[in-house]
Write a protein that holds these residues in place. Structure first.
Motif, mmCIF file in Angstrom:
data_model
loop_
_atom_site.group_PDB
_atom_site.id
_atom_site.type_symbol
_atom_site.label_atom_id
_atom_site.label_comp_id
_atom_site.label_asym_id
_atom_site.label_seq_id
_atom_site.Cartn_x
_atom_site.Cartn_y
_atom_site.Cartn_z
ATOM 1 N N ASN A 1 -127.983 -46.724 -1.613
ATOM 2 C CA ASN A 1 -127.074 -47.587 -1.081
ATOM 3 C C ASN A 1 -127.831 -48.828 -0.591
ATOM 4 O O ASN A 1 -126.889 -49.846 -0.464
ATOM 5 C CB ASN A 1 -127.033 -46.670 0.362
ATOM 6 C CG ASN A 1 -125.575 -46.873 1.105
ATOM 7 O OD1 ASN A 1 -124.579 -47.421 0.501
ATOM 8 N ND2 ASN A 1 -125.639 -47.063 2.321
ATOM 9 N N ALA B 1 -126.047 -52.415 -1.419
ATOM 10 C CA ALA B 1 -125.881 -53.567 -0.453
ATOM 11 C C ALA B 1 -126.326 -54.839 -0.893
ATOM 12 O O ALA B 1 -125.775 -55.825 -0.652
ATOM 13 C CB ALA B 1 -126.648 -53.014 0.828
ATOM 14 N N PHE B 2 -127.822 -54.870 -1.329
ATOM 15 C CA PHE B 2 -128.118 -56.020 -1.820
ATOM 16 C C PHE B 2 -127.569 -56.603 -3.153
ATOM 17 O O PHE B 2 -127.623 -57.884 -3.320
ATOM 18 C CB PHE B 2 -129.919 -56.093 -2.125
ATOM 19 C CG PHE B 2 -130.636 -56.163 -0.852
ATOM 20 C CD1 PHE B 2 -130.819 -57.295 -0.288
ATOM 21 C CD2 PHE B 2 -130.620 -55.290 -0.061
ATOM 22 C CE1 PHE B 2 -131.877 -57.599 0.692
ATOM 23 C CE2 PHE B 2 -131.470 -55.193 1.249
ATOM 24 C CZ PHE B 2 -131.872 -56.408 1.838
ATOM 25 N N GLU C 1 -124.427 -56.773 -3.357
ATOM 26 C CA GLU C 1 -123.313 -57.220 -2.578
ATOM 27 C C GLU C 1 -123.796 -58.340 -1.885
ATOM 28 O O GLU C 1 -122.764 -59.481 -1.426
ATOM 29 C CB GLU C 1 -122.785 -56.433 -1.763
ATOM 30 C CG GLU C 1 -121.771 -55.219 -2.626
ATOM 31 C CD GLU C 1 -120.811 -54.728 -1.617
ATOM 32 O OE1 GLU C 1 -120.459 -55.087 -0.875
ATOM 33 O OE2 GLU C 1 -120.580 -53.340 -1.887
ATOM 34 N N ARG C 2 -124.907 -58.560 -1.704
ATOM 35 C CA ARG C 2 -125.526 -60.018 -1.093
ATOM 36 C C ARG C 2 -126.434 -60.818 -1.954
ATOM 37 O O ARG C 2 -127.964 -60.668 -1.644
ATOM 38 C CB ARG C 2 -126.106 -59.494 0.401
ATOM 39 C CG ARG C 2 -125.202 -59.205 1.382
ATOM 40 C CD ARG C 2 -124.150 -60.014 1.916
ATOM 41 N NE ARG C 2 -123.423 -59.489 3.167
ATOM 42 C CZ ARG C 2 -122.209 -58.976 2.863
ATOM 43 N NH1 ARG C 2 -121.729 -58.912 1.674
ATOM 44 N NH2 ARG C 2 -121.447 -58.534 3.890
ATOM 45 N N MET D 1 -121.919 -47.976 4.302
ATOM 46 C CA MET D 1 -122.471 -49.464 3.451
ATOM 47 C C MET D 1 -121.881 -50.574 4.374
ATOM 48 O O MET D 1 -122.649 -51.386 4.545
ATOM 49 C CB MET D 1 -121.579 -49.417 2.213
ATOM 50 C CG MET D 1 -121.814 -50.732 1.550
ATOM 51 S SD MET D 1 -123.470 -51.271 1.150
ATOM 52 C CE MET D 1 -123.565 -50.029 -0.525
ATOM 53 N N ASP D 2 -121.096 -50.450 5.200
ATOM 54 C CA ASP D 2 -120.454 -51.452 5.859
ATOM 55 C C ASP D 2 -121.521 -51.864 7.153
ATOM 56 O O ASP D 2 -121.791 -52.781 7.531
ATOM 57 C CB ASP D 2 -119.024 -51.523 6.665
ATOM 58 C CG ASP D 2 -117.998 -51.247 5.502
ATOM 59 O OD1 ASP D 2 -118.246 -51.998 4.536
ATOM 60 O OD2 ASP D 2 -117.021 -50.775 5.769
ATOM 61 N N LEU E 1 -124.493 -53.413 5.716
ATOM 62 C CA LEU E 1 -124.319 -55.048 5.270
ATOM 63 C C LEU E 1 -124.361 -55.726 6.692
ATOM 64 O O LEU E 1 -124.817 -56.920 6.567
ATOM 65 C CB LEU E 1 -123.052 -54.867 4.423
ATOM 66 C CG LEU E 1 -123.104 -54.565 3.204
ATOM 67 C CD1 LEU E 1 -121.660 -54.641 2.679
ATOM 68 C CD2 LEU E 1 -123.821 -55.494 2.220
ATOM 69 N N ASN E 2 -123.595 -55.292 7.679
ATOM 70 C CA ASN E 2 -123.412 -56.089 9.015
ATOM 71 C C ASN E 2 -124.896 -56.423 9.620
ATOM 72 O O ASN E 2 -125.128 -57.367 10.015
ATOM 73 C CB ASN E 2 -122.371 -55.063 9.915
ATOM 74 C CG ASN E 2 -121.187 -55.216 9.613
ATOM 75 O OD1 ASN E 2 -120.418 -56.054 8.671
ATOM 76 N ND2 ASN E 2 -120.312 -54.287 10.020
ATOM 77 N N LEU F 1 -127.610 -56.313 7.772
ATOM 78 C CA LEU F 1 -128.354 -57.195 7.215
ATOM 79 C C LEU F 1 -128.114 -58.700 7.334
ATOM 80 O O LEU F 1 -128.907 -59.465 7.462
ATOM 81 C CB LEU F 1 -128.262 -57.061 5.570
ATOM 82 C CG LEU F 1 -129.192 -55.370 5.179
ATOM 83 C CD1 LEU F 1 -128.652 -55.339 3.510
ATOM 84 C CD2 LEU F 1 -130.564 -55.661 5.087
ATOM 85 N N ASP F 2 -126.846 -58.850 7.434
ATOM 86 C CA ASP F 2 -126.367 -60.179 7.650
ATOM 87 C C ASP F 2 -126.761 -60.752 9.131
ATOM 88 O O ASP F 2 -127.041 -61.849 9.248
ATOM 89 C CB ASP F 2 -124.809 -60.110 7.725
ATOM 90 C CG ASP F 2 -124.080 -60.060 6.488
ATOM 91 O OD1 ASP F 2 -124.796 -60.352 5.460
ATOM 92 O OD2 ASP F 2 -123.005 -59.604 6.348
#
Length: 410
Positions: free
Chosen positions: A250, A254-255, A257-258, A354-355, A358-359, A361-362
């Motif tokens: 996971n 995530a990374f 996607e970033r 995942m959301d 990602l949130n 991490l941002d």
């Protein structure tokens, strides 16, 4: 006091080995005489008792044919019992403190310790006492608690061990075997649980162990933190076992996607090849690191990420990162919320999400410098609040004394 420390590995492998060696150094610094028992390995840290170590046998890492060939040893390792009895005669310990032993040293060592009249303390680093596959995950990597009430056959039905019916059946049979012939309540005097979550989860399954249960956080060895300057590095860091229950896939997704964010992975494990195939150029693999190299990796990172998808008993990588003043991003599962407090010394996100990952991490990447320094400062305070060495030692001595008293009363 003469203390015998027991663990299947006598070399760095994971969090349990870190605790095992840290405990040895702490006890020796307080004047106690420490001896060791483990499996033979060329990787072992040199020690005076190695001639008594049992033949190397790690069932989890054997191929299927090896598992079948070593079927009997998985249930009862006779060589471990014989070697441990010889060691006990040599060092004459006052107490034995066991870490990981199922699947290699086996219940046979409990037989040896009882025969020689040695009180026994166990630190529960996983859930093997109540879950045959020890991580409460089924073959689909989903949380599974179907074995409650000692219904271990669910482990086989759900392929909870290695996603294999054969291996899972062996694990289920082993759980039945030791619960019938070597019940923990009869062979263990005290059980130390490394988090409140772990203790409650065990007692939910085994309320009969309540009179032996003690909650004791792992500790961080004393180290000077006055020279640590909060530094928001250019990368996020994952350190630990590369396996499915740790949420590593996971994290890699995530990374991916970033791509503007950098991740460094340090560790080893069964999913390494899959991780290397899936990762994009913004993800770097450093291998298994330890000591000064590991410390440097942590200090130069921005956040340490612990994305576990299982009931972590505690999360030593998170504890060690906080002790170095590094904030942690962790899944809100198991014992991790007892280490990481949201917005205080790091951030929590919903496990499996995942959301959510990602949130956070941002958010971590965009954190203002002042807020980041505050996270680092509170991270440094975490060690003294829960994981202090002196407090741990005082509690450990009380556990040892209680175990000796309980043993004598039997």
């Amino acid at each position: 006091m003469k203390i015998l420390l027991v663990n299947r590995y006598h070399h760095p492998m994971g969090g349990s080995e870190t605790v095992y060696f840290n405990t040895a150094r702490l006890l020796e610094s307080k004047g106690h005489i420490v001896s060791f028992f483990a499996m033979c390995s060329p990787k072992n840290t040199p020690n005076a008792q190695e001639r008594f170590f049992t033949n190397s046998f790690d069932f989890n890492n054997l191929p299927l044919k090896g598992k079948i060939r070593n079927f009997r040893n998985f249930f009862y390792n006779k060589d471990a019992r014989i070697k441990l009895e010889q060691l006990i005669d040599e060092v004459k310990p006052d107490i034995a403190h066991i870490h990981l032993f199922y699947g290699s040293l086996t219940s046979s060592i409990l037989v040896a310790l009882r025969k020689k009249g040695i009180p026994v303390v166990i630190t529960a680093h996983d859930y093997r006492l109540v879950c045959p596959a020890y991580v409460f995950l089924d073959g689909n990597n989903k949380i599974c608690e179907k074995c409650k009430g000692k219904k271990f056959f669910h482990c086989a039905l759900n392929r909870c061990a290695k996603k294999s019916y054969v291996v899972s059946t062996l694990f289920a049979l082993e759980a039945y075997y030791r619960n019938i012939f070597y019940p923990s309540k009869s062979y263990i005097d005290n059980i130390a649980f490394v988090s409140d979550f772990s203790m409650k989860k065990h007692l939910q399954y085994r309320p009969d162990l309540e009179d032996k249960a003690v909650q004791l956080y792992n500790f961080i060895p004393k180290s000077s933190t006055k020279d640590i300057v909060p530094n928001k590095g250019a990368y996020f860091l994952y350190l630990g076992r590369i396996s499915s229950e740790k949420g590593i896939l996971n994290l890699v997704n995530a990374f991916n996607e970033r791509p503007r964010l950098k991740l460094i992975i340090a560790g080893a494990g069964p999913l390494l090849d899959e991780v290397l195939k899936k990762k994009n150029d913004n993800i770097e693999y450093r291998g298994f690191v330890q000591g000064a190299e590991l410390k440097s990796l942590v200090l130069d990172s921005s956040f340490v990420v612990v994305p576990s998808e299982c009931y972590e008993t505690l999360g030593m990588s998170a504890v060690e990162a906080l002790a170095l003043g590094k904030p942690v991003i962790a899944a809100n599962i198991g014992g991790l919320p007892e280490v990481v407090t949201h917005k205080k010394n790091g951030f929590l996100f919903d496990a499996f999400s995942m959301d959510g990952l990602l949130n956070v991490l941002d958010r971590a990447n965009a954190i203002p410098a002042k807020e980041y320094r505050a996270l680092c400062e509170r991270a440094l305070l975490t060690e003294g609040q829960k994981f202090d060495e002196e407090s741990h030692y005082a509690q450990l001595m009380e556990i040892y004394k209680s175990a000796i008293k309980n043993h004598q009363a039997q």
